[in-house]
Design an enzyme around this catalytic site. Structure first.
Site, PDB file in Angstrom:
ATOM      1  N   SER A  37     -20.514  20.704 -10.201  1.00 24.54           N
ATOM      2  CA  SER A  37     -20.115  18.999  -9.848  1.00 24.54           C
ATOM      3  C   SER A  37     -21.633  18.475  -9.327  1.00 24.54           C
ATOM      4  O   SER A  37     -21.641  18.223  -8.634  1.00 24.54           O
ATOM      5  CB  SER A  37     -19.211  18.787  -9.684  1.00 24.54           C
ATOM      6  OG  SER A  37     -18.771  16.992  -9.382  1.00 24.54           O
ATOM      7  N   HIS A  65     -20.866  19.598 -14.681  1.00 26.64           N
ATOM      8  CA  HIS A  65     -19.895  18.896 -13.933  1.00 26.64           C
ATOM      9  C   HIS A  65     -20.282  17.466 -13.370  1.00 26.64           C
ATOM     10  O   HIS A  65     -20.775  17.362 -12.655  1.00 26.64           O
ATOM     11  CB  HIS A  65     -18.759  19.151 -13.583  1.00 26.64           C
ATOM     12  CG  HIS A  65     -17.733  18.026 -13.932  1.00 26.64           C
ATOM     13  ND1 HIS A  65     -16.207  18.865 -14.749  1.00 26.64           N
ATOM     14  CD2 HIS A  65     -17.132  17.286 -12.625  1.00 26.64           C
ATOM     15  CE1 HIS A  65     -15.250  17.954 -14.193  1.00 26.64           C
ATOM     16  NE2 HIS A  65     -15.456  17.546 -12.706  1.00 26.64           N
ATOM     17  N   ASP A 104     -19.503  13.465 -13.081  1.00 23.81           N
ATOM     18  CA  ASP A 104     -17.927  12.392 -12.722  1.00 23.81           C
ATOM     19  C   ASP A 104     -17.798  11.388 -13.031  1.00 23.81           C
ATOM     20  O   ASP A 104     -19.521  10.887 -12.257  1.00 23.81           O
ATOM     21  CB  ASP A 104     -17.734  12.839 -11.086  1.00 23.81           C
ATOM     22  CG  ASP A 104     -16.811  14.550 -11.457  1.00 23.81           C
ATOM     23  OD1 ASP A 104     -15.906  14.207 -11.729  1.00 23.81           O
ATOM     24  OD2 ASP A 104     -17.176  15.276 -10.242  1.00 23.81           O
ATOM     25  N   MET A 129     -16.615   7.561 -12.856  1.00 24.47           N
ATOM     26  CA  MET A 129     -15.555   6.760 -12.185  1.00 24.47           C
ATOM     27  C   MET A 129     -15.727   5.114 -12.112  1.00 24.47           C
ATOM     28  O   MET A 129     -16.657   4.819 -12.079  1.00 24.47           O
ATOM     29  CB  MET A 129     -15.523   7.174 -10.461  1.00 24.47           C
ATOM     30  CG  MET A 129     -15.447   8.563 -10.128  1.00 24.47           C
ATOM     31  SD  MET A 129     -15.358   8.971  -8.516  1.00 24.47           S
ATOM     32  CE  MET A 129     -15.600  11.184  -8.241  1.00 24.47           C
ATOM     33  N   HIS A 159     -16.517  13.947 -17.200  1.00 20.53           N
ATOM     34  CA  HIS A 159     -15.005  14.073 -16.825  1.00 20.53           C
ATOM     35  C   HIS A 159     -14.791  12.471 -16.759  1.00 20.53           C
ATOM     36  O   HIS A 159     -15.466  12.125 -15.457  1.00 20.53           O
ATOM     37  CB  HIS A 159     -14.780  14.605 -15.107  1.00 20.53           C
ATOM     38  CG  HIS A 159     -13.158  14.589 -14.564  1.00 20.53           C
ATOM     39  ND1 HIS A 159     -13.081  15.041 -13.202  1.00 20.53           N
ATOM     40  CD2 HIS A 159     -11.831  14.512 -15.205  1.00 20.53           C
ATOM     41  CE1 HIS A 159     -12.217  14.568 -13.178  1.00 20.53           C
ATOM     42  NE2 HIS A 159     -11.722  13.952 -13.883  1.00 20.53           N
ATOM     43  N   MET A 217     -12.976   9.519 -15.423  1.00 27.96           N
ATOM     44  CA  MET A 217     -12.052   8.583 -13.833  1.00 27.96           C
ATOM     45  C   MET A 217     -12.064   7.070 -14.346  1.00 27.96           C
ATOM     46  O   MET A 217     -12.094   6.502 -13.418  1.00 27.96           O
ATOM     47  CB  MET A 217     -12.134   9.452 -13.035  1.00 27.96           C
ATOM     48  CG  MET A 217     -11.319  10.892 -12.660  1.00 27.96           C
ATOM     49  SD  MET A 217     -12.597  11.821 -11.453  1.00 27.96           S
ATOM     50  CE  MET A 217     -14.527  11.805 -11.839  1.00 27.96           C
ATOM     51  N   MET A 250      -6.573  18.654 -11.145  1.00 29.15           N
ATOM     52  CA  MET A 250      -7.074  18.301 -10.251  1.00 29.15           C
ATOM     53  C   MET A 250      -6.506  19.325  -9.743  1.00 29.15           C
ATOM     54  O   MET A 250      -5.413  19.040  -9.071  1.00 29.15           O
ATOM     55  CB  MET A 250      -6.619  16.991 -10.233  1.00 29.15           C
ATOM     56  CG  MET A 250      -7.873  16.047 -11.398  1.00 29.15           C
ATOM     57  SD  MET A 250      -9.402  16.542 -11.480  1.00 29.15           S
ATOM     58  CE  MET A 250     -10.584  16.013  -9.857  1.00 29.15           C
ATOM     59  N   GLY A 252     -11.484  11.272  -7.055  1.00 30.67           N
ATOM     60  CA  GLY A 252     -11.199   9.649  -6.572  1.00 30.67           C
ATOM     61  C   GLY A 252     -13.276  10.516  -5.493  1.00 30.67           C
ATOM     62  O   GLY A 252     -14.502   9.790  -6.140  1.00 30.67           O
ATOM     63  N   PHE A 253     -13.309  11.214  -5.103  1.00 31.92           N
ATOM     64  CA  PHE A 253     -14.598  11.714  -3.959  1.00 31.92           C
ATOM     65  C   PHE A 253     -14.146  13.483  -3.757  1.00 31.92           C
ATOM     66  O   PHE A 253     -13.212  14.062  -3.794  1.00 31.92           O
ATOM     67  CB  PHE A 253     -14.165  11.179  -2.480  1.00 31.92           C
ATOM     68  CG  PHE A 253     -13.853   9.780  -2.670  1.00 31.92           C
ATOM     69  CD1 PHE A 253     -15.320   8.866  -2.032  1.00 31.92           C
ATOM     70  CD2 PHE A 253     -12.953   9.373  -2.634  1.00 31.92           C
ATOM     71  CE1 PHE A 253     -15.433   7.637  -2.170  1.00 31.92           C
ATOM     72  CE2 PHE A 253     -12.909   7.571  -2.494  1.00 31.92           C
ATOM     73  CZ  PHE A 253     -13.805   6.612  -1.976  1.00 31.92           C
ATOM     74  N   GLY A 313     -16.034  16.161  -1.725  1.00 35.05           N
ATOM     75  CA  GLY A 313     -15.335  17.529  -0.110  1.00 35.05           C
ATOM     76  C   GLY A 313     -14.352  16.759   0.609  1.00 35.05           C
ATOM     77  O   GLY A 313     -13.312  16.946   1.703  1.00 35.05           O
ATOM     78  N   ASP A 373     -10.449  21.889 -10.570  1.00 36.07           N
ATOM     79  CA  ASP A 373     -11.088  21.054 -10.259  1.00 36.07           C
ATOM     80  C   ASP A 373     -10.863  19.702  -8.641  1.00 36.07           C
ATOM     81  O   ASP A 373     -10.233  19.467  -8.957  1.00 36.07           O
ATOM     82  CB  ASP A 373     -11.592  19.138 -11.042  1.00 36.07           C
ATOM     83  CG  ASP A 373     -12.673  18.586 -10.526  1.00 36.07           C
ATOM     84  OD1 ASP A 373     -13.555  18.976  -9.337  1.00 36.07           O
ATOM     85  OD2 ASP A 373     -12.756  17.488 -11.415  1.00 36.07           O
ATOM     86  N   GLY A 374     -11.464  20.751  -7.582  1.00 40.24           N
ATOM     87  CA  GLY A 374     -11.474  19.652  -6.076  1.00 40.24           C
ATOM     88  C   GLY A 374     -11.422  20.633  -5.448  1.00 40.24           C
ATOM     89  O   GLY A 374     -10.200  21.326  -5.341  1.00 40.24           O
ATOM     90  N   GLY A 375     -11.789  20.845  -4.275  1.00 43.37           N
ATOM     91  CA  GLY A 375     -11.840  21.381  -2.871  1.00 43.37           C
ATOM     92  C   GLY A 375     -12.175  23.033  -3.151  1.00 43.37           C
ATOM     93  O   GLY A 375     -11.162  23.965  -2.908  1.00 43.37           O
ATOM     94  N   SER A 435     -19.173  20.134  -3.598  1.00 44.68           N
ATOM     95  CA  SER A 435     -19.917  20.103  -2.202  1.00 44.68           C
ATOM     96  C   SER A 435     -19.629  21.834  -2.185  1.00 44.68           C
ATOM     97  O   SER A 435     -20.896  22.234  -0.823  1.00 44.68           O
ATOM     98  CB  SER A 435     -18.488  19.554  -1.306  1.00 44.68           C
ATOM     99  OG  SER A 435     -17.427  19.752  -0.915  1.00 44.68           O
TER     100      SER A 435
END
Ligand code: DX5
Ligand code: ZN
Length: 250
Positions: free
Chosen positions: A21, A47, A49, A51, A81, A83, A173, A178-179, A181, A208-210, A231
């Site tokens: 991403s 990817h 993102d 927003m 993606h 959002m 998700m 939103g962010f 990391g 997606d995420g973490g 990240s």
């Protein structure tokens, strides 16, 4: 029903796919960072993102970035993606900019108050029909995905006749969007496991995420076959990104 496009998501040469991403890339070096992560570090796609500051409390990028990436990297697969509370008005701009795939969220479609208090310039946005939106995305030449937040149950999507069948991808998700990391939310693995058996061979399950080398393990075990990481890839020095992607792929 419009023609469903065929692409990396519907006919993948290998699985899982790893999707760096660009949210954690250095935007001042975007072409070089993206070319490296695809050509040297063996990421499968990019990817992107998007927003809007309404659906999520952050502002990121829009069709102009996609247009620049398409011009700089003609072969790259661009997974957008969005959002945003009102995805409808962005289908054509992203298609025209060179996006291959567009994933939108289910929550603004379900919440009749999602558009309340928004600027009239936003074009409104509450209460769209995901099936109609998929038709528009396909007609614009892109594949379509439906994203659900950590607080949205699998049943929300599975209970709606035809929704899952219409999608080329479901995105679960694993952080609140939103962010980059943020810490992985393990409760969403059950959501992924509930959705996976409903998907056919040409449909992807994205998370997606973490995600990083450790959290990608239970994600893959839950049936996830597109692993997004910001990240864990771009947060590493360039020389370590190939190993990060290899570890996430498993
Ligand atoms: C979150 C975005 C993600 C984000 C992931 O709102 O949708 O794609 O970039 O970032 P990491 O991988 O750092 O959690
Ligand atoms: Zn994302």
């Amino acid at each position: 029903m419009s023609h469903r496009p065929s692409n990396l998501f519907t006919n993948p040469p290998r699985l899982p796919l790893v999707a760096p991403s660009i949210l954690s890339a250095d935007f001042a070096r975007l072409r070089d960072d993206c070319a490296h992560v695809l050509d040297v570090a063996a990421g499968d796609l990019l990817h992107v993102d998007v927003m809007d500051g309404h659906f999520v409390p952050n502002l990121t990028m829009g069709p102009a970035i996609v247009r620049s990436l398409r011009a700089a990297l003609p072969e790259a697969f661009l997974d957008v993606h969005v959002m945003v509370t009102d995805p409808i008005q962005y289908v054509k701009p992203f298609a025209a900019s060179g996006a291959n795939h567009l994933t939108f969220h289910v929550e603004p479609a379900l919440d009749p108050l999602a558009g309340a208090g928004m600027s009239p310039l936003s074009g409104g946005g509450a209460g769209y029909d995901p099936l109609e939106l998929v038709e528009e995305i396909h007609a614009a030449g892109m594949t379509a995905g439906l994203a659900i937040n950590p607080g949205t149950s699998a049943e929300t999507v599975l209970a709606q006749p035809g929704w899952v069948e219409a999608m080329d991808l479901i995105l679960v998700m694993s952080v609140w969007p939103g962010f980059s990391g943020q810490a992985f939310i393990p409760e969403v693995l059950a959501t992924a496991k509930a959705i996976k058996p409903k998907l056919g061979p040409n449909q992807r399950l994205e998370m997606d995420g973490g995600l990083g080398p450790e959290t990608a393990i239970p994600a893959r075990e839950a049936g996830v076959d597109v692993l997004v990481a910001a990240s864990a890839v771009f947060g590493q020095p360039p020389s370590e990104r190939a190993e990060a992607i290899r570890a996430i792929r498993g």
